[in-house]
Motif scaffolding. Structure first.
Motif, mmCIF file in Angstrom:
data_model
loop_
_atom_site.group_PDB
_atom_site.id
_atom_site.type_symbol
_atom_site.label_atom_id
_atom_site.label_comp_id
_atom_site.label_asym_id
_atom_site.label_seq_id
_atom_site.Cartn_x
_atom_site.Cartn_y
_atom_site.Cartn_z
ATOM 1 N N VAL A 274 0.856 -1.187 0.000
ATOM 2 C CA VAL A 274 0.000 0.000 0.000
ATOM 3 C C VAL A 274 0.892 1.238 0.000
ATOM 4 C CG1 VAL A 274 -0.179 -0.134 2.529
ATOM 5 C CG2 VAL A 274 -1.884 1.157 1.256
ATOM 6 N N PHE A 275 0.470 2.260 -0.736
ATOM 7 C CA PHE A 275 1.226 3.527 -0.712
ATOM 8 C C PHE A 275 1.082 4.178 0.657
ATOM 9 C CE2 PHE A 275 -0.339 3.905 -5.340
ATOM 10 C CZ PHE A 275 0.717 3.145 -5.808
ATOM 11 N N SER A 276 2.108 4.910 1.063
ATOM 12 C CA SER A 276 1.973 5.706 2.287
ATOM 13 C C SER A 276 0.919 6.787 2.085
ATOM 14 C CB SER A 276 3.316 6.340 2.665
ATOM 15 O OG SER A 276 4.158 5.366 3.233
ATOM 16 N N PHE A 277 0.961 7.436 0.917
ATOM 17 C CA PHE A 277 -0.025 8.470 0.608
ATOM 18 C C PHE A 277 -0.564 8.223 -0.791
ATOM 19 C CE2 PHE A 277 2.901 10.281 3.640
ATOM 20 C CZ PHE A 277 2.032 10.722 4.608
ATOM 21 N N SER A 278 -1.774 8.660 -0.996
ATOM 22 C CA SER A 278 -2.378 8.495 -2.307
ATOM 23 C C SER A 278 -2.787 9.870 -2.817
ATOM 24 C CB SER A 278 -3.597 7.588 -2.160
ATOM 25 O OG SER A 278 -4.474 7.751 -3.232
ATOM 26 N N GLY A 279 -2.691 10.076 -4.099
ATOM 27 C CA GLY A 279 -3.036 11.373 -4.684
ATOM 28 C C GLY A 279 -4.430 11.375 -5.270
ATOM 29 N N SER A 284 -4.414 3.279 -4.469
ATOM 30 C CA SER A 284 -3.822 3.001 -3.158
ATOM 31 C C SER A 284 -2.738 1.928 -3.185
ATOM 32 C CB SER A 284 -4.912 2.541 -2.172
ATOM 33 O OG SER A 284 -5.752 3.613 -1.811
ATOM 34 N N HIS A 285 -2.693 1.127 -4.253
ATOM 35 C CA HIS A 285 -1.806 -0.039 -4.280
ATOM 36 C C HIS A 285 -0.938 -0.028 -5.536
ATOM 37 C CE1 HIS A 285 -4.132 -1.767 -0.963
ATOM 38 N NE2 HIS A 285 -5.206 -1.350 -1.601
ATOM 39 N N PRO A 286 0.286 -0.526 -5.451
ATOM 40 C CA PRO A 286 1.209 -0.417 -6.585
ATOM 41 C C PRO A 286 1.092 -1.516 -7.631
ATOM 42 C CG PRO A 286 2.382 -1.308 -4.689
ATOM 43 C CD PRO A 286 0.984 -1.005 -4.235
ATOM 44 N N GLU A 287 0.549 -2.676 -7.276
ATOM 45 C CA GLU A 287 0.583 -3.783 -8.245
ATOM 46 C C GLU A 287 -0.394 -3.517 -9.391
ATOM 47 O OE1 GLU A 287 -0.699 -3.939 -5.250
ATOM 48 O OE2 GLU A 287 -2.640 -4.958 -5.324
ATOM 49 N N ALA A 288 -0.123 -4.122 -10.546
ATOM 50 C CA ALA A 288 -0.986 -3.939 -11.713
ATOM 51 C C ALA A 288 -2.373 -4.484 -11.402
ATOM 52 C CB ALA A 288 -0.383 -4.669 -12.917
ATOM 53 N N GLU A 289 -3.379 -3.881 -12.044
ATOM 54 C CA GLU A 289 -4.753 -4.320 -11.789
ATOM 55 C C GLU A 289 -4.987 -5.732 -12.287
ATOM 56 O OE1 GLU A 289 -8.536 -2.115 -12.571
ATOM 57 O OE2 GLU A 289 -7.146 -0.411 -12.449
ATOM 58 N N GLY A 290 -5.777 -6.478 -11.565
ATOM 59 C CA GLY A 290 -6.198 -7.793 -12.035
ATOM 60 C C GLY A 290 -5.184 -8.904 -11.835
ATOM 61 N N ILE A 291 -4.047 -8.592 -11.209
ATOM 62 C CA ILE A 291 -3.090 -9.684 -11.018
ATOM 63 C C ILE A 291 -3.558 -10.569 -9.872
ATOM 64 C CG2 ILE A 291 -1.239 -8.151 -11.792
ATOM 65 C CD1 ILE A 291 -0.065 -8.560 -8.878
ATOM 66 N N ASP A 292 -2.945 -11.722 -9.764
ATOM 67 C CA ASP A 292 -3.325 -12.703 -8.758
ATOM 68 C C ASP A 292 -2.553 -12.417 -7.452
ATOM 69 O OD1 ASP A 292 -4.305 -15.072 -7.578
ATOM 70 O OD2 ASP A 292 -2.486 -16.144 -8.205
ATOM 71 N N ARG B 105 -7.822 5.713 3.009
ATOM 72 C CA ARG B 105 -7.856 5.221 4.390
ATOM 73 C C ARG B 105 -8.218 3.744 4.521
ATOM 74 N NH1 ARG B 105 -7.451 7.783 9.455
ATOM 75 N NH2 ARG B 105 -7.992 5.954 10.647
ATOM 76 N N PRO B 106 -9.195 3.240 3.750
ATOM 77 C CA PRO B 106 -9.555 1.819 3.896
ATOM 78 C C PRO B 106 -8.392 0.872 3.608
ATOM 79 C CG PRO B 106 -11.240 2.998 2.664
ATOM 80 C CD PRO B 106 -10.094 3.945 2.821
ATOM 81 N N ALA B 107 -7.368 1.328 2.884
ATOM 82 C CA ALA B 107 -6.218 0.466 2.590
ATOM 83 C C ALA B 107 -5.292 0.337 3.798
ATOM 84 C CB ALA B 107 -5.446 1.012 1.394
ATOM 85 N N ASP B 108 -5.623 1.016 4.894
ATOM 86 C CA ASP B 108 -4.833 0.967 6.135
ATOM 87 C C ASP B 108 -3.348 1.233 5.889
ATOM 88 O OD1 ASP B 108 -4.475 0.660 8.894
ATOM 89 O OD2 ASP B 108 -3.909 -1.451 8.662
ATOM 90 N N PRO B 109 -3.021 2.388 5.307
ATOM 91 C CA PRO B 109 -1.614 2.724 5.084
ATOM 92 C C PRO B 109 -0.881 2.972 6.423
ATOM 93 C CG PRO B 109 -3.067 4.490 4.321
ATOM 94 C CD PRO B 109 -3.944 3.417 4.844
ATOM 95 N N PRO B 110 0.448 3.013 6.374
ATOM 96 C CA PRO B 110 1.221 3.052 7.618
ATOM 97 C C PRO B 110 0.763 4.107 8.623
ATOM 98 C CG PRO B 110 2.710 2.769 5.763
ATOM 99 C CD PRO B 110 1.324 2.928 5.187
ATOM 100 N N LEU B 111 0.401 5.309 8.162
ATOM 101 C CA LEU B 111 0.084 6.383 9.112
ATOM 102 C C LEU B 111 -1.331 6.306 9.689
ATOM 103 C CD1 LEU B 111 1.933 9.432 7.587
ATOM 104 C CD2 LEU B 111 1.858 8.923 10.016
ATOM 105 N N ALA B 112 -2.168 5.408 9.197
ATOM 106 C CA ALA B 112 -3.566 5.384 9.651
ATOM 107 C C ALA B 112 -3.657 5.106 11.152
ATOM 108 C CB ALA B 112 -4.348 4.333 8.869
ATOM 109 N N MET B 113 -4.451 5.901 11.838
ATOM 110 C CA MET B 113 -4.595 5.829 13.290
ATOM 111 C C MET B 113 -5.983 6.388 13.602
ATOM 112 S SD MET B 113 -1.655 7.317 15.839
ATOM 113 C CE MET B 113 -1.554 6.718 17.532
ATOM 114 N N ASP B 114 -6.543 6.054 14.757
ATOM 115 C CA ASP B 114 -7.870 6.552 15.124
ATOM 116 C C ASP B 114 -7.743 7.975 15.681
ATOM 117 O OD1 ASP B 114 -10.410 7.070 16.023
ATOM 118 O OD2 ASP B 114 -10.662 5.160 17.048
#
Lengths: 512, 512
Positions: A274-279, A284-292, B105-114
């Protein structure tokens, strides 16, 4: 004996030998019990973030909990950021948090705060001791809880009356709950995925050290799968003689490129990346879509057992290291830059050292360039809460007295918890701190660019640390740590060699 | 304009002019907006406890909220201890806490906290912005909430997508809810109690400054009632020309003796007095049992109005200061001790200075001995969370640029948040810090005695700061603050006079 002594004896009996401490008034009976009970090393910290970060470092290196001793709600609050990092690292920790006596709390005295609410944000187990007859039993239950389900943080709130009351016995050690084993179908599914092309095994937690890591190396060699880690690594054993594990890059765009060719991703003790931050693109995730993507084993299950069974299913040969050269023969010369520092470290890092890496933007390639250095452990920021480096280095050094700790610290991060230097001086810990002094929050300048925000006078002023310059040699020396400044790689190389041969801590301010 | 800019414009429109900032990645759009919107002074802090403590100091002096800018859950966590103190001081503060975007947020990235759970432990108002259309309105609601019901902390969580999204307008200032007035029967009850013998009026909050304090002085002169304050004072105006208000001692035994003769206690903006800690005797309050305790006005009601009506009911003459001498004509000479320091301060403190007192055990009599000094404000630790002094002094100096701030700091307390010195240097604030360097947690030695616990090798080692000694001159200088050391009262007097005439901050390490 009183409750404090019964608790302390029970904790020692349950295997706790170290307590990172910043006590206050309500913890005085526990402190006094330290005089009467042998077997607990109390390590003082000037601020709670140092105590909790040190417990994280201790837990990552030993896989056993240290205790922390914290003063009421505010003491816990000050330690929460590093407990958040520890939670993400799955470090076992037992927090002992003093509180007002049961009878006094209803009067709402100044220190009263909702301690359990704070504790629950980072803990897998939270309890307030009800009375003195429960305190010893609750103590051993906390230790067992910290070692259950892949390890975690257990927080025990100690109203002062349970510590001062007399007439109780200590309790026998508790047992951590048994770890779950994965079933045969799961192992078979992973075997099948890794046997296909473009597969990768993503390792986390216990898969990154010891026999589990060597099993993963054997599996990768057998299948041709890549070995990966998450971007933030709690602890990995690496360097000469160990399997090469590649880290998914921190920056989202780089992570996406890195993962582009992978079609089958198997998780072993790791979460889905999971990315630390998303734009604004919403990804939110780096892997290609639809992979196993599938999970061989969760971090709270028995990771080593799962890897062993997978290796057997694949009929792997045991891991053996190949003959391999080092990346560089000589330390770097000339001006200081990220690659030069990495080159020098790769050559000069002592065997079996522990690298605590909070080098943030300057150190982004440091991990890659030290892959073939002498065997070492590498520890990183797991929860994104900067200010963990110096405390973590402190705790790792307490845990492993025979090993050198090398702490790569960005100046902005170091300034949150620099008080750790005093604990290093007091305990004469073998920590070499390298402050990467760029006098700015460099990562935030990058981030401003990434999100498309422009910097100008006000914002640039807010992200720089050069008015006035911070003098790390003076700061370290004020805390009793010998320090020097380096403005060239030659000066750094010499200073680093002096530092790792010295007794006790040293600090090098690397002006970049 | 984007959400960050709309929020910033709305906050400025609602009267917020200062933001104590320790931003991270998710706050970059807000930081960028500072370049485009005039009227907000951004004051950087190296650690969040500095930012929140400074907001407390600003709020105590102006009775208006400053904003803080904090990075996600860990950033708020690091600032919580000083927010706890601020809550106890009823300081208005608006926390702006960045967070991950709603989608990430639902991806629970490292900084996520309540974050909300953390915020609620100190806030009277907590809200997470739902979408960009709500952000400006939520901002002005937060300002209004911080000024409602006797002031408090409003915490606004800002997912980063609400800051980067475009197309919104700023919002018009909100209104604080009207303050409750006390009824006539309550005023009459207080009049009757204070007209009897052995009565006292216990002042807190707004009763300790401005017209309310002078009304209280007039009431005391008219009735013969004692004027008292709680042991921990958020802010009091005192010194020459002001009514004398006696503070209930901190130590339970002294507080009990102090209150022994009082039979009728009327509360005005204060809570029923309570010990900070209670021992095995189970007693929580200092006043004699069975005495008449009543409330004229709660802190969240209109304190000045209640005192005015009480003064009218008692037919009081307006307060006028009596001619009075000072307690001492000369600063003290010879060795350093608590009384000598108090004597020097009483003589040398500049008129209209602001004293921030975190002198803990060494300073216990300082308050008493400066009663007749030149007119000044005195601010204390209200929530028992040490580490508030340097940040509070920083914020008070930002709030009152024309006045000198004198910060009395115990060394143990100072070490939690010494990073404030850099903000003082950067902003060239007129703060004189006096470090009382006894190199131990002296209050804890007292407390060990009080609770009947003995100290021995291990516990004494844990409560001392002298291995190695901490060098405050080097620490201050490392942060860019000029500093010197004093080992006699003569040296202190000279250093203090130099410091209060200097431009910008100075630090004096008083070795005691």
């Amino acid at each position: 004996m009183n409750g404090a002594e019964a608790l302390l004896r029970s904790l020692v009996g349950a295997g706790i030998d170290t307590c990172f401490s910043n006590p206050g008034t309500s913890e005085m009976h526990f402190v006094s019990a330290l005089d009467r009970v042998a077997g607990m090393r109390a390590v003082p910290a000037l601020a709670e973030g140092v105590a909790t970060g040190a417990a994280d470092g201790y837990g990552r290196m030993t896989r056993r909990p240290a205790a922390t001793l914290l003063h009421c709600g505010p003491g816990l609050a000050n330690g929460l950021a590093n407990l958040h990092n520890a939670r993400r690292a799955r470090s076992p920790i037992v927090n002992l948090i003093g509180d007002l006596s049961h009878g006094h709390r209803p009067a709402d005295p100044p220190l009263a705060m909702d301690i359990e609410a704070l504790a629950r944000t980072v803990s897998s187990w939270t309890r307030t001791v009800l009375d003195v007859h429960a305190v010893a039993r609750d103590g051993v239950a906390a230790v067992a809880a910290s070692l259950t389900a892949g390890r975690g943080i257990a927080s025990l709130v100690l109203p002062s009356d349970v510590c001062w009351s007399d007439g109780v016995q200590f309790a026998m050690p508790g047992k951590a709950a048994a770890t779950t084993l994965v079933d045969a179908a799961t192992v078979e599914k992973a075997r099948s995925a890794l046997s296909g092309p473009a597969s990768a095994l993503l390792l986390g937690g216990d898969a990154l050290t010891g026999d589990a890591l060597l099993l993963a190396g054997a599996i990768a060699r057998r299948t041709g799968a890549l070995l990966l880690t998450e971007s933030s690594i709690a602890r990995i054993e690496r360097g000469q003689g160990r399997p090469v594990v590649q880290r998914i890059p921190y920056a989202p765009s780089a992570a996406v490129s890195f993962m582009a060719g992978i079609r089958r991703l198997v998780l072993a003790g790791a979460k889905r990346p999971v990315f630390s931050f998303s734009g604004p693109d919403g990804r939110s995730h780096p892997e290609a879509e639809g992979i196993d993507v599938s999970t061989l084993v969760h971090a709270e299950e028995d990771v080593a057992d799962a890897l062993e069974r997978l290796a057997r299913a694949l009929d792997c040969a045991p891991w053996t290291a190949e003959e391999e050269g080092t990346d560089a023969a000589q330390p770097a010369c000339g001006p200081i830059n990220p690659d030069a520092l990495a080159q020098s470290l790769a050559v000069l890092m002592p065997r079996e050292c522990i690298v605590v890496d909070e080098s943030v933007s300057f150190g982004r390639n440091m991990f890659l360039m030290t892959q073939r250095a002498a065997a070492h452990d590498w520890l990183q920021l797991t929860g994104g809460a900067i200010g963990m480096g110096m405390p973590l280095a402190t705790g790792a050094a307490v845990a492993c007295p025979g090993r050198r700790v090398v702490n790569l610290e960005a100046d902005g991060s170091a300034l949150y918890t620099l008080q750790a230097l005093w604990t290093q001086a007091r305990e004469q810990l073998s920590v070499t701190t390298i402050i990467i002094s760029n006098r700015r929050y460099a990562i935030l300048f990058d981030e401003m660019k990434r999100v498309g925000a422009k910097t100008s006078t006000v914002s640039e002023d807010l992200l720089t640390l050069d008015r006035p310059d911070i003098d790390w040699v003076k700061l370290a020396s004020g805390f009793g740590v010998e320090a020097e400044r380096a403005t060239s790689m030659e000066a750094f190389n010499a200073a680093f060699q002096r530092a790792i041969e010295a007794h006790g801590p040293r600090l090098i301010e690397l002006v970049v």
